[in-house]
Structures are given as C-alpha cells and as structure tokens.
Design a protein around this motif. Structure first.
Motif, PDB file in Angstrom:
ATOM      1  N   ASP A  31       0.863  -1.172   0.000  1.00  0.00           N
ATOM      2  CA  ASP A  31       0.000   0.000   0.000  1.00  0.00           C
ATOM      3  C   ASP A  31       0.906   1.230   0.000  1.00  0.00           C
ATOM      4  OD1 ASP A  31      -0.887  -0.424   3.538  1.00  0.00           O
ATOM      5  OD2 ASP A  31       0.976   0.167   2.574  1.00  0.00           O
ATOM      6  N   SER A  32       0.317   2.411  -0.076  1.00  0.00           N
ATOM      7  CA  SER A  32       1.131   3.624  -0.234  1.00  0.00           C
ATOM      8  C   SER A  32       1.585   4.175   1.107  1.00  0.00           C
ATOM      9  CB  SER A  32       0.303   4.718  -0.916  1.00  0.00           C
ATOM     10  OG  SER A  32      -0.723   5.148  -0.005  1.00  0.00           O
ATOM     11  N   GLY A  33       0.941   3.726   2.184  1.00  0.00           N
ATOM     12  CA  GLY A  33       1.276   4.258   3.505  1.00  0.00           C
ATOM     13  C   GLY A  33       0.326   5.344   3.960  1.00  0.00           C
ATOM     14  N   GLY A  34      -0.373   5.967   3.029  1.00  0.00           N
ATOM     15  CA  GLY A  34      -1.240   7.105   3.369  1.00  0.00           C
ATOM     16  C   GLY A  34      -2.358   6.750   4.321  1.00  0.00           C
ATOM     17  N   PHE A  35      -2.977   5.609   4.084  1.00  0.00           N
ATOM     18  CA  PHE A  35      -4.110   5.200   4.933  1.00  0.00           C
ATOM     19  C   PHE A  35      -3.652   4.981   6.370  1.00  0.00           C
ATOM     20  CE2 PHE A  35      -8.304   3.545   5.561  1.00  0.00           C
ATOM     21  CZ  PHE A  35      -8.200   2.475   6.428  1.00  0.00           C
ATOM     22  N   GLN A  36      -2.495   4.338   6.543  1.00  0.00           N
ATOM     23  CA  GLN A  36      -2.026   4.049   7.903  1.00  0.00           C
ATOM     24  C   GLN A  36      -1.443   5.290   8.572  1.00  0.00           C
ATOM     25  OE1 GLN A  36       0.259   0.337   7.423  1.00  0.00           O
ATOM     26  NE2 GLN A  36      -1.432  -0.611   8.540  1.00  0.00           N
ATOM     27  N   VAL A  37      -0.957   6.240   7.773  1.00  0.00           N
ATOM     28  CA  VAL A  37      -0.530   7.509   8.376  1.00  0.00           C
ATOM     29  C   VAL A  37      -1.724   8.115   9.102  1.00  0.00           C
ATOM     30  CG1 VAL A  37       0.018   9.921   7.865  1.00  0.00           C
ATOM     31  CG2 VAL A  37       1.346   8.087   6.811  1.00  0.00           C
ATOM     32  N   MET A  38      -2.884   8.110   8.407  1.00  0.00           N
ATOM     33  CA  MET A  38      -4.078   8.751   8.994  1.00  0.00           C
ATOM     34  C   MET A  38      -4.630   7.936  10.159  1.00  0.00           C
ATOM     35  SD  MET A  38      -3.835  11.336   7.207  1.00  0.00           S
ATOM     36  CE  MET A  38      -5.228  12.369   7.600  1.00  0.00           C
ATOM     37  N   SER A  39      -4.338   6.649  10.206  1.00  0.00           N
ATOM     38  CA  SER A  39      -4.937   5.841  11.292  1.00  0.00           C
ATOM     39  C   SER A  39      -3.950   5.536  12.417  1.00  0.00           C
ATOM     40  CB  SER A  39      -5.480   4.524  10.724  1.00  0.00           C
ATOM     41  OG  SER A  39      -4.466   3.855  10.001  1.00  0.00           O
ATOM     42  N   LEU A  40      -2.639   5.647  12.163  1.00  0.00           N
ATOM     43  CA  LEU A  40      -1.680   5.223  13.193  1.00  0.00           C
ATOM     44  C   LEU A  40      -0.772   6.341  13.703  1.00  0.00           C
ATOM     45  CD1 LEU A  40      -0.489   1.820  11.652  1.00  0.00           C
ATOM     46  CD2 LEU A  40      -2.092   2.144  13.556  1.00  0.00           C
ATOM     47  N   SER A  41      -0.497   7.332  12.823  1.00  0.00           N
ATOM     48  CA  SER A  41       0.541   8.294  13.243  1.00  0.00           C
ATOM     49  C   SER A  41      -0.082   9.406  14.088  1.00  0.00           C
ATOM     50  CB  SER A  41       1.208   8.905  12.002  1.00  0.00           C
ATOM     51  OG  SER A  41       0.284   9.785  11.383  1.00  0.00           O
ATOM     52  N   LYS A  42       0.840  10.234  14.630  1.00  0.00           N
ATOM     53  CA  LYS A  42       0.387  11.365  15.454  1.00  0.00           C
ATOM     54  C   LYS A  42       0.609  12.657  14.671  1.00  0.00           C
ATOM     55  CE  LYS A  42       3.394  10.210  18.724  1.00  0.00           C
ATOM     56  NZ  LYS A  42       3.970   8.862  18.678  1.00  0.00           N
ATOM     57  N   LEU A  43      -0.141  13.687  15.040  1.00  0.00           N
ATOM     58  CA  LEU A  43       0.098  15.042  14.512  1.00  0.00           C
ATOM     59  C   LEU A  43       0.275  15.030  12.998  1.00  0.00           C
ATOM     60  CD1 LEU A  43       2.545  16.408  17.267  1.00  0.00           C
ATOM     61  CD2 LEU A  43       0.060  16.782  17.016  1.00  0.00           C
ATOM     62  N   ARG A  44      -0.680  14.439  12.260  1.00  0.00           N
ATOM     63  CA  ARG A  44      -0.511  14.438  10.808  1.00  0.00           C
ATOM     64  C   ARG A  44      -1.203  15.654  10.199  1.00  0.00           C
ATOM     65  NH1 ARG A  44      -3.915  10.627  13.558  1.00  0.00           N
ATOM     66  NH2 ARG A  44      -6.026  11.066  12.851  1.00  0.00           N
ATOM     67  N   LYS A  45      -0.605  16.134   9.072  1.00  0.00           N
ATOM     68  CA  LYS A  45      -1.128  17.322   8.402  1.00  0.00           C
ATOM     69  C   LYS A  45      -1.185  17.042   6.900  1.00  0.00           C
ATOM     70  CE  LYS A  45      -0.055  22.270   7.742  1.00  0.00           C
ATOM     71  NZ  LYS A  45       0.222  22.055   6.282  1.00  0.00           N
ATOM     72  N   LEU A  46      -2.362  17.145   6.345  1.00  0.00           N
ATOM     73  CA  LEU A  46      -2.578  16.872   4.925  1.00  0.00           C
ATOM     74  C   LEU A  46      -2.491  18.173   4.143  1.00  0.00           C
ATOM     75  CD1 LEU A  46      -3.546  14.301   3.245  1.00  0.00           C
ATOM     76  CD2 LEU A  46      -5.827  15.297   3.373  1.00  0.00           C
ATOM     77  N   SER A  47      -1.723  18.171   3.042  1.00  0.00           N
ATOM     78  CA  SER A  47      -1.669  19.363   2.183  1.00  0.00           C
ATOM     79  C   SER A  47      -1.659  18.884   0.729  1.00  0.00           C
ATOM     80  CB  SER A  47      -0.378  20.148   2.462  1.00  0.00           C
ATOM     81  OG  SER A  47       0.740  19.384   1.984  1.00  0.00           O
ATOM     82  N   GLU A  48      -1.673  19.827  -0.196  1.00  0.00           N
ATOM     83  CA  GLU A  48      -1.601  19.457  -1.622  1.00  0.00           C
ATOM     84  C   GLU A  48      -0.349  18.639  -1.899  1.00  0.00           C
ATOM     85  OE1 GLU A  48      -3.950  20.111  -3.903  1.00  0.00           O
ATOM     86  OE2 GLU A  48      -2.811  18.976  -5.423  1.00  0.00           O
ATOM     87  N   ASP A  49       0.739  18.949  -1.180  1.00  0.00           N
ATOM     88  CA  ASP A  49       2.018  18.277  -1.461  1.00  0.00           C
ATOM     89  C   ASP A  49       1.992  16.821  -1.017  1.00  0.00           C
ATOM     90  OD1 ASP A  49       5.512  18.676  -0.519  1.00  0.00           O
ATOM     91  OD2 ASP A  49       4.554  18.055  -2.404  1.00  0.00           O
ATOM     92  N   GLY A  50       1.356  16.573   0.139  1.00  0.00           N
ATOM     93  CA  GLY A  50       1.347  15.206   0.680  1.00  0.00           C
ATOM     94  C   GLY A  50       0.902  15.242   2.127  1.00  0.00           C
ATOM     95  N   VAL A  51       1.382  14.310   2.918  1.00  0.00           N
ATOM     96  CA  VAL A  51       0.970  14.278   4.344  1.00  0.00           C
ATOM     97  C   VAL A  51       2.215  14.260   5.227  1.00  0.00           C
ATOM     98  CG1 VAL A  51       0.650  11.750   4.193  1.00  0.00           C
ATOM     99  CG2 VAL A  51      -0.432  13.035   6.037  1.00  0.00           C
ATOM    100  N   THR A  52       2.257  15.218   6.138  1.00  0.00           N
ATOM    101  CA  THR A  52       3.342  15.300   7.121  1.00  0.00           C
ATOM    102  C   THR A  52       2.855  14.656   8.407  1.00  0.00           C
ATOM    103  OG1 THR A  52       4.016  17.400   6.148  1.00  0.00           O
ATOM    104  CG2 THR A  52       4.896  16.882   8.343  1.00  0.00           C
ATOM    105  N   PHE A  53       3.703  13.847   9.028  1.00  0.00           N
ATOM    106  CA  PHE A  53       3.254  13.134  10.238  1.00  0.00           C
ATOM    107  C   PHE A  53       4.427  12.806  11.149  1.00  0.00           C
ATOM    108  CE2 PHE A  53       4.831   8.884   9.237  1.00  0.00           C
ATOM    109  CZ  PHE A  53       5.035   8.957   7.871  1.00  0.00           C
ATOM    110  N   GLN A  54       4.058  12.491  12.382  1.00  0.00           N
ATOM    111  CA  GLN A  54       5.071  12.047  13.342  1.00  0.00           C
ATOM    112  C   GLN A  54       4.959  10.531  13.526  1.00  0.00           C
ATOM    113  OE1 GLN A  54       4.697  14.266  17.044  1.00  0.00           O
ATOM    114  NE2 GLN A  54       6.416  15.562  16.458  1.00  0.00           N
ATOM    115  N   SER A  55       6.082   9.885  13.516  1.00  0.00           N
ATOM    116  CA  SER A  55       6.120   8.430  13.677  1.00  0.00           C
ATOM    117  C   SER A  55       5.514   8.008  15.013  1.00  0.00           C
ATOM    118  CB  SER A  55       7.584   7.945  13.617  1.00  0.00           C
ATOM    119  OG  SER A  55       7.715   6.662  14.191  1.00  0.00           O
TER     120      SER A  55
END
Ligand SMILES: Nc1cc(N)c2c(=O)[nH][nH]c(=O)c2c1
Length: 370
Positions: free
Chosen positions: A92-116
């Motif tokens: 998978d691309s990782g995006g779905f689990q970023v939104m479900s597992l990571s902390k402090l994530r931020k979605l923008s046009e460029d992509g998604v910034t998150f904390q492990s």
C-alpha cells in the motif's frame, strides 16, 4: 511499463475468476492477500503461508518506511529477499495508515506530514516519495498515495478527497514512469465515499489514466456491510472489465463472497491474522472463540473440513488450553488455521465461479457467517 497480464477464465454473473501474471509469479483470482505488515505475516513462516495457497502477500509501506527503513531494505536486496518471500508482493502507499496510526498528521496538496508512532520523528509522504519507497522495497504491485476520508464525512469532504486523490494519481504515475523497474505495476485508487456520482467521477478519471489495475478505497471504514456492498455495486461498472479490481481492507468471509459477486478480484484484510492472535478461528461452520470454556473438554478438531494441519490435527481442548495459558503456539496455530481457511475459501470461490454455482456458496457462507 506494466507487465501485468490479467486473464479471465470464467464468469458467473458479475463475478470473474482468472489469473494475474507478474514477473514473480501468477496470482489466481479472486485472491486473498495475507497481510505481512512489518515484513512478516505475523506468527507464520513464509513457507507455511505459501503452503496455505497464498500466491501474494501485502506489505505496509507506513510500517516499513519507519522501521527498518526503505533504503535499508533496498541495501539488503529488497523486501522479497529480506523476508524470504519469493512470490509477488503488493504494497500500500502508507497514506491510509498515516491517517490511522501516526500522530500530529497534516494533509496538504504536497502530501501528508506526520510524526512516527514509534519515535516521534517527523516525515513527509508525497505521491513521489510513496512511489520511491515502494520501488526501494521492490514491490510488484504498488498503490498510489490517496486520501481516504473517514466515515461519515460530508459530501464536500468526499468530493475534495476524490479530486486530491486524482491529482496524486497523476503525480504517482509520473514518478512511477521515471523510476519503477520493468514488470512492476501501479494501481489507481477509487474514492468517493458512499456517493455514486463521486464514485463514477473517480473511476472514470482514473480509467482515463489507464492504470493496469484499480483499487477500491474509502470502504471498510465503518460504513457497514450493506452500504459497502451498495457502493461497490455503484463503482465496479465504471471500471474496465479487463483489469483487476482490488477492494482494500476487506473483509469477513461473507463480505468477500458478496464483493466477488459484485466483480471484485483481490482482497486484503488483517482479520484472519489478527483474529488468530486473539483466540478467534474461522471455520466452514462459522467463527469459533477458543477462549470459550465450552471447548475445554472437546477432543474434536477445530475444523474437520479444513486441509490445514492446524485445524485438523489438534483438539479444540488443546487449542483452548494454549489460548488460556498464553502459550506462543496458540497464535501460531490459530493464525495458520485462519489464513488457510481464507485460502480454502478463495479456492472454493474460484471453483464455484468456474462451475456457475457461486450463489450456492454465497448461501453457505451466509448461513455460517451471516
Ligand atoms: N479500508 C481501506 C484500507 C486501506 N488499506 C486503504 C488504503 O490503503 N488506501 N486507501 C483507502 O481508501 C483504504 C481503505
């Protein structure tokens, strides 16, 4: 660029059975992909996974990019060598689990910034980086980075996620064309929540981009089986009939056979492996909770109809004991039995489609799991 060949050998209504050929092997469809989250199908040896009949497994980009790292896996020869799985791998691309597992994530046009979730380090996942990571892993079938809105969400949120995911689909294809190895494939992901018109918009726009396969995302996120199947029936007709369709994150045995009847070819879900670690078993007679004291004196096997030694050669009393005692062998045997059941189910699905008797199998599964 893609060397995926998808051949349909038989049909029963909207259901198809066939073969998806990759450079690392052929995938019999409809197919269920055991989830190998962090470079292992938890509690199973790769050879044992293969012996259950699994032709392909899934790897999670989010987990692998954080630990041990995509570049390290590439230095060690890629994910297949790293985990000793020579067959096809879909990531998978990782995006779905970023939104479900990571902390402090931020979605923008460029992509998604998150904390492990592991060490709090900050990461940026863009469509280009997601392709780069999946190339470093050596994935045979990659997924585009997409935005999967929660359920429920507003129609505006669903429409916005469709459009962002379509822009990311184009960026993913450009990145893939520049660096993917010959023989690898990139699937687009259809979004649109539960809105038929948004689903059609997403599917048709992705079809214009001519992917070798199409994932159906945004479902199995809490909408419930009826709405999932209704939305599915409003999505698959807008996808190319000659390309594989992959329903992400699904599901129970009943979800799977009903989705096959609506034209889905590939599935992945943590249910068989996660349930095995929690003392729950899947059998042809339905689910069995081995924590239940009712099994304490039962000398019979988990499932006499199963081809799997874990379901045939150990008594329910013994499995109950292992579960209650917290023995390591409990998740090992129950995961094995569950993954084997899902493969046995897919074998039965393929045969039923070939012989025009899928409705009979749907009824059998509805009785056991409905
Ligand atoms: N249920 C779902 C499971 C998943 N792994 C995904 C995904 O990886 N991307 N996009 C999705 O919409 C999605 C849905």
């Amino acid at each position: 660029m893609s060397a995926l060949a998808f051949d349909i050998h038989g049909r029963d209504g909207e259901a198809r059975t066939g073969a998806l050929t990759t450079p690392r092997g052929t995938i019999r469809t409809p197919a269920f992909m055991p989830v190998g989250t962090a470079a292992s199908v938890k509690a199973m040896f790769p050879d044992t996974v293969r012996e259950t009949g699994a032709d392909i497994i899934l790897g999670n980009t989010y987990h692998l990019m954080l630990r041990p790292g995509a570049e390290r896996i590439a230095r060690l020869g890629g994910l297949h060598d790293f985990m000793n799985w020579p067959g096809p791998i879909l990531t998978d691309s990782g995006g779905f689990q970023v939104m479900s597992l990571s902390k402090l994530r931020k979605l923008s046009e460029d992509g998604v910034t998150f904390q492990s979730h592991i060490d709090g380090s900050t990461h940026l996942l863009t469509p280009e980086r997601a392709v780069e990571i999946q190339c470093l892993l050596g994935s045979d079938i990659q997924m585009q980075l997409d935005e999967c809105p929660p359920y429920p969400c507003t129609r505006e949120e669903a429409a916005s996620a469709v459009e962002l995911s379509l822009r990311w689909a184009e960026r993913s294809q450009d990145a893939f064309a520049k660096r993917a190895a010959a023989g690898h494939a990139l699937f687009g992901i259809v979004q649109g929540s539960i809105h038929p018109d948004l689903r059609e918009r997403s599917a048709r726009a992705l079809m214009e981009m001519d992917f070798p396969g199409y994932a159906i995302g945004g479902l199995a996120v809490g909408e419930g089986p009826d709405l999932m199947l209704e939305t599915l029936a409003q999505t698959t007709p807008h996808l190319p009939a000659d390309k594989p369709r992959y329903l992400m994150g699904v599901g129970t045995p009943l979800d799977i056979v009903e989705a096959v009847a609506r034209g889905v070819d590939m599935f992945d879900c943590v249910m068989p492996t996660r349930s095995g670690r929690h003392g729950q078993a899947f059998t042809w007679a339905g689910k069995v909770n081995l924590r239940n004291a009712a099994h304490a004196d039962d000398p019979g096997p988990l499932d006499p109809e199963s081809p799997c030694p874990a379901a045939r050669d150990y008594s329910r009393a013994y499995l109950h004991h292992l579960v209650k005692a917290g023995e390591y062998l409990a998740p090992m045997l129950l995961t094995w039995a569950n993954v084997a059941f899902y493969q046995d189910l897919m074998r039965a699905v393929r045969a039923a489609i070939q012989e025009g008797r899928l409705d009979e199998l749907r009824t059998r599964i509805r009785v056991a799991y409905g």
